[in-house]
Scaffold this active site. Structure first.
Site, PDB file in Angstrom:
ATOM      1  N   GLU A   3     -27.476 -18.489  25.946  1.00  0.00           N
ATOM      2  CA  GLU A   3     -26.044 -18.881  25.897  1.00  0.00           C
ATOM      3  C   GLU A   3     -24.923 -17.684  26.042  1.00  0.00           C
ATOM      4  O   GLU A   3     -25.276 -16.778  25.322  1.00  0.00           O
ATOM      5  CB  GLU A   3     -25.809 -19.811  24.693  1.00  0.00           C
ATOM      6  CG  GLU A   3     -26.921 -20.775  24.406  1.00  0.00           C
ATOM      7  CD  GLU A   3     -26.508 -21.881  25.481  1.00  0.00           C
ATOM      8  OE1 GLU A   3     -25.428 -22.118  25.943  1.00  0.00           O
ATOM      9  OE2 GLU A   3     -27.600 -22.466  25.744  1.00  0.00           O
ATOM     10  N   CYS A  55     -17.576 -17.818  20.997  1.00  0.00           N
ATOM     11  CA  CYS A  55     -17.737 -18.135  22.509  1.00  0.00           C
ATOM     12  C   CYS A  55     -16.918 -19.574  22.838  1.00  0.00           C
ATOM     13  O   CYS A  55     -16.466 -19.551  23.886  1.00  0.00           O
ATOM     14  CB  CYS A  55     -19.399 -18.246  22.493  1.00  0.00           C
ATOM     15  SG  CYS A  55     -19.883 -19.619  21.464  1.00  0.00           S
TER      16      CYS A  55
HETATM   17  P1  NAD Z   1     -23.144  -8.748  24.033  1.00  0.00           P
HETATM   18  O1  NAD Z   1     -23.500  -9.398  25.317  1.00  0.00           O
HETATM   19  O2  NAD Z   1     -22.457  -7.409  24.158  1.00  0.00           O
HETATM   20  O3  NAD Z   1     -24.348  -8.345  23.114  1.00  0.00           O
HETATM   21  C1  NAD Z   1     -25.332  -9.458  22.905  1.00  0.00           C
HETATM   22  C2  NAD Z   1     -26.805  -8.762  22.586  1.00  0.00           C
HETATM   23  O4  NAD Z   1     -27.231  -7.982  23.683  1.00  0.00           O
HETATM   24  C3  NAD Z   1     -26.465  -7.660  21.448  1.00  0.00           C
HETATM   25  O5  NAD Z   1     -27.732  -7.815  20.629  1.00  0.00           O
HETATM   26  C4  NAD Z   1     -26.632  -6.326  22.150  1.00  0.00           C
HETATM   27  O6  NAD Z   1     -26.920  -5.232  21.840  1.00  0.00           O
HETATM   28  C5  NAD Z   1     -27.467  -6.707  23.591  1.00  0.00           C
HETATM   29  N1  NAD Z   1     -27.133  -6.003  24.736  1.00  0.00           N
HETATM   30  C6  NAD Z   1     -26.042  -5.381  25.218  1.00  0.00           C
HETATM   31  N2  NAD Z   1     -26.080  -4.769  26.373  1.00  0.00           N
HETATM   32  C7  NAD Z   1     -27.252  -4.882  26.854  1.00  0.00           C
HETATM   33  C8  NAD Z   1     -27.948  -4.456  27.823  1.00  0.00           C
HETATM   34  N3  NAD Z   1     -27.608  -3.749  28.702  1.00  0.00           N
HETATM   35  N4  NAD Z   1     -29.313  -4.788  28.078  1.00  0.00           N
HETATM   36  C9  NAD Z   1     -29.874  -5.578  26.810  1.00  0.00           C
HETATM   37  N5  NAD Z   1     -29.358  -6.108  25.822  1.00  0.00           N
HETATM   38  C10 NAD Z   1     -27.897  -5.738  25.643  1.00  0.00           C
HETATM   39  O7  NAD Z   1     -22.346  -9.761  23.356  1.00  0.00           O
HETATM   40  P2  NAD Z   1     -21.657  -9.588  22.037  1.00  0.00           P
HETATM   41  O8  NAD Z   1     -20.445  -8.932  22.287  1.00  0.00           O
HETATM   42  O9  NAD Z   1     -22.549  -9.432  20.823  1.00  0.00           O
HETATM   43  O10 NAD Z   1     -21.164 -11.231  21.768  1.00  0.00           O
HETATM   44  C11 NAD Z   1     -20.147 -11.650  22.767  1.00  0.00           C
HETATM   45  C12 NAD Z   1     -20.354 -12.508  23.718  1.00  0.00           C
HETATM   46  O11 NAD Z   1     -21.501 -13.622  23.295  1.00  0.00           O
HETATM   47  C13 NAD Z   1     -19.331 -13.112  24.476  1.00  0.00           C
HETATM   48  O12 NAD Z   1     -19.485 -13.198  25.818  1.00  0.00           O
HETATM   49  C14 NAD Z   1     -19.629 -14.430  23.733  1.00  0.00           C
HETATM   50  O13 NAD Z   1     -18.692 -15.645  24.703  1.00  0.00           O
HETATM   51  C15 NAD Z   1     -20.932 -14.555  23.918  1.00  0.00           C
HETATM   52  N6  NAD Z   1     -21.417 -15.783  22.794  1.00  0.00           N
HETATM   53  C16 NAD Z   1     -21.965 -16.813  23.529  1.00  0.00           C
HETATM   54  C17 NAD Z   1     -22.436 -18.043  22.560  1.00  0.00           C
HETATM   55  C18 NAD Z   1     -22.894 -19.361  23.180  1.00  0.00           C
HETATM   56  O14 NAD Z   1     -23.331 -19.988  22.558  1.00  0.00           O
HETATM   57  N7  NAD Z   1     -22.518 -19.435  24.316  1.00  0.00           N
HETATM   58  C19 NAD Z   1     -22.272 -17.985  21.181  1.00  0.00           C
HETATM   59  C20 NAD Z   1     -21.931 -16.437  20.709  1.00  0.00           C
HETATM   60  C21 NAD Z   1     -21.483 -15.518  21.636  1.00  0.00           C
END
Ligand code: NAD
Length: 552
Positions: free
Chosen positions: A304, A338
């Site tokens: 998501e 999100c």
């Molecule tokens: P993010 O993508 O920066 O991080 C999410 C996770 O991925 C973290 O654990 C992070 O450490 C890891 N990550 C980051 N870079 C990575 C890489 N290169 N390789 C592997 N893992 C990596 O997201 P965030 O800032 O924590 O959350 C915000 C985002 O999440 C927004 O885009 C939001 O829309 C989305 N979100 C979506 C939902 C949904 O249900 N659709 C819910 C909550 C958040």
């Protein structure tokens, strides 16, 4: 019973238990004089004075790697809340090995015994652990008491309870049996381990990403977000306290790319349960695709991701409802949901009626340290988010297609504060109407009253995402047109409401297009991704002659 898995032959009671009916956890008010307010304030004070070291948890053991990073309060970034030990690739391999070892017993444990652990966790969370997990969410992720309550207490308890209910329904889904046979579907867990990678913005998602696959008999390596380390560590301890056996969920904070790379290199990777940004999920998809032949099974990819969630108001909309939807939908939790509204389409006549109130309300929003319960907003999560917003707002001020109507100020002196900002654009396809910023910036396009139909189409076509959206209108024909034109524009669609605040069991959550695989967290659809069904046919009176009657 921590430390023990259960053997069905030894422990299965002579019963087919009906799971307790799930009820959404009531939202506590934290109003002055309530016991929950007192408990929360006391816990906030105590927690702000501690500075715990957050370890890795592999096979139930606390691992202190000595590679420490600081966890700071976003609203008071001079304050170190905790330090967090960081895993490296070798630790990730140890965690995946622990998950594999635990799989043998856990995947055979009667599902009722697994379910009882998660129901117990929900009970502990709703009771004795509530203040602690809410306070950790407030301090570490800068949520107000209300935002922490609806996330870390209520939504997480709901995930834990409702998933047990959905699992019972899924297991009960069984095929017909023809004469002389007995058919069954055995909902096996996946073969291998599940990698759960969670975002900063919801403690409940942090808990659900590992817990949902584990409920279905899988074992998990959980990489939490560094910006949610404190609350996620509290969730890990909650699950242990509820009786989760060692190795079923392994808690591995650390550098994302290194850890994800090590996980993806394993042939026994069975699935990725991800919530976060679209680019990162695409990276998972691409990397797994590139090495698809190396895996024992096809890894399930459940993600998501981002959104550019909309509010479209019709001329018939209730003006007060529109103002409330924009302010709550756009600015609660600093727009870091999100589902947060970040693009708004308003008809000229309605804009003329509400703009003064909307600007005044936005500029009047109380923002500050979340320990002061008067505040409606806290800080954005970290310096990176702050700088992103500072740059966007700065650029907006000199963009001739944009006008900043409210907010537009950023202040980093104490915390990462970005004032709630309303921007009006002349261009409905401006970058700010397309790109997810993930903060308190709402961009509005004002359309001629007569152009409802065109506006719906622009809304549908403008952004690559398809997560949430809201239509506000009293004219039923307008609502019906919005339903049709925007059918694929949002996985969660709201009529006369803000586009945020989905409740487990009531509005299953998830979106399509670039917003994810739409596997609807907190629903049976999500649990289906964590099982690999085996069909079993038992013949009660086997054929004894290979010849068919027609041959005689
Ligand atoms: P993010 O993508 O920066 O991080 C999410 C996770 O991925 C973290 O654990 C992070 O450490 C890891 N990550 C980051 N870079 C990575 C890489 N290169 N390789 C592997 N893992 C990596 O997201 P965030 O800032 O924590 O959350 C915000 C985002 O999440 C927004 O885009 C939001 O829309 C989305 N979100 C979506 C939902 C949904 O249900 N659709 C819910 C909550 C958040």
């Amino acid at each position: 019973m921590r430390g023990a898995c259960y053997d069905r032959a030894m422990f299965l009671p002579a019963a087919r238990p009906v799971v307790p009916r799930p009820v959404n956890e009531p939202v506590l008010s934290y109003a002055t004089g309530t016991p929950e307010r007192g408990a929360l304030l006391a816990t906030l004070n105590a927690m702000a004075r501690e500075q715990p070291e957050i370890p890795l948890v592999i096979n139930g053991e606390r691992i202190h790697t000595g590679r420490l990073v600081e966890v700071r309060m976003p609203h008071a970034h001079g304050h170190v809340l905790a330090t967090c030990h960081q895993a490296d690739a070798a630790d990730l391999v140890r965690a995946a090995d622990a998950a594999r070892a635990a799989w043998h017993d856990w995947s055979r444990t009667p599902w009722e015994a697994r379910a009882a652990i998660f129901l117990r966790a929900a009970e502990l969370l709703a009771g004795p652990r509530r203040a602690e997990i809410c306070a950790a969410t407030m301090l570490g992720q800068s949520k107000t008491a209300h935002q922490a309550e609806i996330d870390a207490a209520c939504e997480l308890a709901d995930f834990l309870r409702w998933n047990v209910h959905f699992a019972a329904r899924l297991y009960a889904e069984q095929p017909e049996s023809g004469p002389g046979m007995w058919n069954a579907v055995d909902y096996r867990p996946l073969e291998g381990f599940v990698l759960a990678v969670s975002p900063f913005n919801f403690t409940a998602i942090g808990g659900n990403l590992p817990a949902a696959p584990a409920l279905m008999g899988n074992t998990v390596v959980w990489k939490p977000s560094p910006a949610a380390a404190l609350s996620n560590w509290a969730v890990m301890r909650l699950l242990e306290e509820a009786g989760l056996p060692p190795g079923v969920i392994n808690f591995v904070p650390g550098p994302a790319e290194e850890l994800a790379g090590a996980a993806l290199a394993r042939p026994d990777l069975a699935a990725v349960h991800f919530t976060g940004s679209t680019d990162v999920f695409r990276w998972f998809w691409r990397s797994i695709g590139e090495r698809i032949a190396t895996y024992r099974t096809y890894p399930r990819l459940v993600g998501e991701t981002g959104g550019k969630d909309f509010i479209v108001a019709h001329t018939s909309a209730d003006p007060k409802a529109v103002v409330t939807a924009i302010v709550r939908g756009g600015f609660e939790y600093q727009g870091q949901k999100c589902s947060a509204a970040s693009r708004v389409y308003l008809p000229e006549s309605l804009f003329a009626k509400i703009s003064a109130e909307l600007i005044e309300t936005t500029d009047g929003i109380a923002m500050g340290d979340v320990r002061d319960l008067h505040n409606f907003m806290g800080a954005v999560i970290d310096e990176r988010a702050f700088l992103r917003h500072d740059a966007v707002i700065g650029a907006a001020k000199s963009d001739s297609r944009l006008r900043v109507l409210a907010g537009g100020h950023c202040d980093r002196s104490e915390g990462w504060f970005v004032r709630p900002t309303l921007i009006r654009t002349k261009d409905p396809r401006h970058d700010l109407m397309q790109r997810e910023l993930f903060g308190p910036v709402v961009t509005m396009f004002v359309y001629p009253d007569s152009e409802w139909e065109q506006t719906l189409r622009v809304c549908d076509e403008t952004s690559p995402y398809g997560l949430t959206g809201a239509v506000l209108a009293n004219d039923r024909r307008a609502v019906l047109r919005a339903h049709e034109v925007l059918r694929h524009a949002a996985g969660n669609f709201y009529v006369n409401d803000k586009p945020t605040g989905a409740v487990v069991g009531q509005q299953p959550f998830g979106g399509g297009r670039a917003s994810g695989t739409n596997d609807k967290s907190g629903s049976m659809l999500n649990l289906i991704r964590w099982v690999s069904p085996r069909t079993v046919k038992e013949t009660l009176s086997p054929a004894l002659d290979y010849r068919y009657p027609f041959m005689k």
